[in-house]
Design an enzyme around this catalytic site. Structure first.
Site, mmCIF file in Angstrom:
data_model
loop_
_atom_site.group_PDB
_atom_site.id
_atom_site.type_symbol
_atom_site.label_atom_id
_atom_site.label_comp_id
_atom_site.label_asym_id
_atom_site.label_seq_id
_atom_site.Cartn_x
_atom_site.Cartn_y
_atom_site.Cartn_z
ATOM 1 N N TYR A 153 5.680 6.619 12.570
ATOM 2 C CA TYR A 153 4.485 5.944 12.063
ATOM 3 C C TYR A 153 4.286 4.652 12.855
ATOM 4 O O TYR A 153 5.023 3.686 12.685
ATOM 5 C CB TYR A 153 4.626 5.605 10.589
ATOM 6 N N LEU A 160 -3.909 11.559 -3.684
ATOM 7 C CA LEU A 160 -5.341 11.236 -3.723
ATOM 8 C C LEU A 160 -6.063 11.828 -2.511
ATOM 9 O O LEU A 160 -7.182 11.424 -2.194
ATOM 10 C CB LEU A 160 -5.550 9.719 -3.791
ATOM 11 N N ARG A 220 -5.707 11.511 0.680
ATOM 12 C CA ARG A 220 -6.066 10.519 1.702
ATOM 13 C C ARG A 220 -7.307 9.727 1.321
ATOM 14 O O ARG A 220 -8.130 9.368 2.150
ATOM 15 C CB ARG A 220 -6.244 11.196 3.056
#
Length: 334
Positions: A56, A209, A211
């Site tokens: 990430y 959710l 994204r």
């Protein structure tokens, strides 16, 4: 904060975990100061599970979490549990070039993650996607050696199918499977979830959710940045987006009748699916974190669940959850 246990072999964690990916990558620019403050607020609220991946932001996210842990009060820092994904290969331009699950690579990735996080062990360690060139037994076996050496506490899996879950569990104890699960991503219910429950493996559910799609905050006219993953996601494109947002509006009516937000009822639905499931919320700001934590106070009765099902039936979403090229890497979809 309520707690749950990651399977029969994993640690006890808070009922909600914090997914930190968006603080570093794939959702447009983020504010570093607000990101650290959000992690601190999560720890203060009793959230214990911090989820990240070494890829990430090419290590940025682990460094961010390390900074937040160093600057948190000692008591809060000690309660934090790190869940780390590894294996995705990146290039200097931010591109993706496959996955590496070779035992030597597993240990190499772990060495860098320990340094960036500033910890002496990783609580849950897992390959992000199966390396098709390396048997899962070899990858899991390498993590098991890290467990024996004290560098890792528990072994996890990510986005794998039922057969791979069984093979991995036959190699070493598996604490949990991290996989997408939400009102509009319910693919695990038919085959994968029955197997994890049979084997006593927990689930950490990401994308609860979708994204932001079913958060109640996404609007059809929103302009997404070029570095936002959603600009390429099929569910956020054209007619798919219009259809999916119509599901959100139907869900909004149910939420309003309950006196809660759309995000809260969507998270509460995932929480209602079983005590073996720990939702990961991807809040990047303290206000969104506060809203998500409110889901813990939402109790859904049979009538509520029926209304939610009517608003958002299974398989109602339009579009795949990843672009086609990325779907090809998902063992869970095979």
């Amino acid at each position: 904060m309520r707690t749950r246990t990651l399977g029969s072999t994993g640690p006890q964690v808070s009922a909600l975990g914090l997914g930190c990916m968006g603080m570093s990558a794939l959702y447009g620019d983020a504010d570093r100061t607000e990101s650290v403050a959000t992690i601190h607020a999560a720890l203060e609220a009793g959230v214990t599970l911090l989820d990240t991946g070494d890829f990430y932001g090419m290590g940025h996210n682990e460094l961010l979490i390390g900074e937040a842990l160093r600057s948190a009060p000692a008591g809060r820092r000690e309660q934090a549990l790190t869940s780390v994904k590894f294996g995705a290969l990146r290039d200097p331009d931010g591109g993706w070039s496959g996955y590496d699950g070779r035992p030597a690579a597993v240990k190499n990735f772990a060495a860098y993650s320990l340094q960036r996080l500033g910890v002496d062990h990783i609580d849950v360690y897992r390959i992000a996607r199966v390396d098709s060139a390396v048997p899962i037994e070899e990858t899991v076996g390498a993590i098991a050696e890290l467990v024996q050496a004290g560098h890792v506490r528990h072994i996890g899996l990510s986005e794998v199918g039922a057969d791979t879950v069984r093979r991995a569990a036959a190699t070493a104890p598996i604490s949990d499977l991290q996989i997408e699960y939400s009102l509009i991503s319910r693919g695990i219910e038919d085959e994968i979830l029955p197997v994890t429950r049979e084997l006593g493996i927990g689930v950490t559910a990401y994308g609860v959710l979708s994204r932001g799609l079913i958060s109640g905050h996404f609007t059809p006219d929103r302009q997404l940045a070029a570095n936002d993953f959603r600009s390429l996601s099929p569910r956020f494109q054209g007619e798919n987006l219009q259809h999916n947002l119509s599901l959100v509006e139907a869900l909004r009516k149910t939420a309003e009748q309950k006196g809660v937000s759309v995000a809260q009822i969507a998270i509460a639905w995932v929480l209602s699916r079983g005590d073996d499931i720990v939702p990961l919320v991807g809040a990047r700001r303290r206000d969104r974190l506060s809203e998500a934590l409110g889901a813990l106070d939402v109790t859904l009765d049979a009538a509520d669940l029926a209304a939610i099902e009517d608003a958002v039936p299974a398989d109602a979403a339009a579009g795949a959850r990843y672009p086609e090229a990325q779907m090809a890497h998902l063992d869970s979809e095979r």
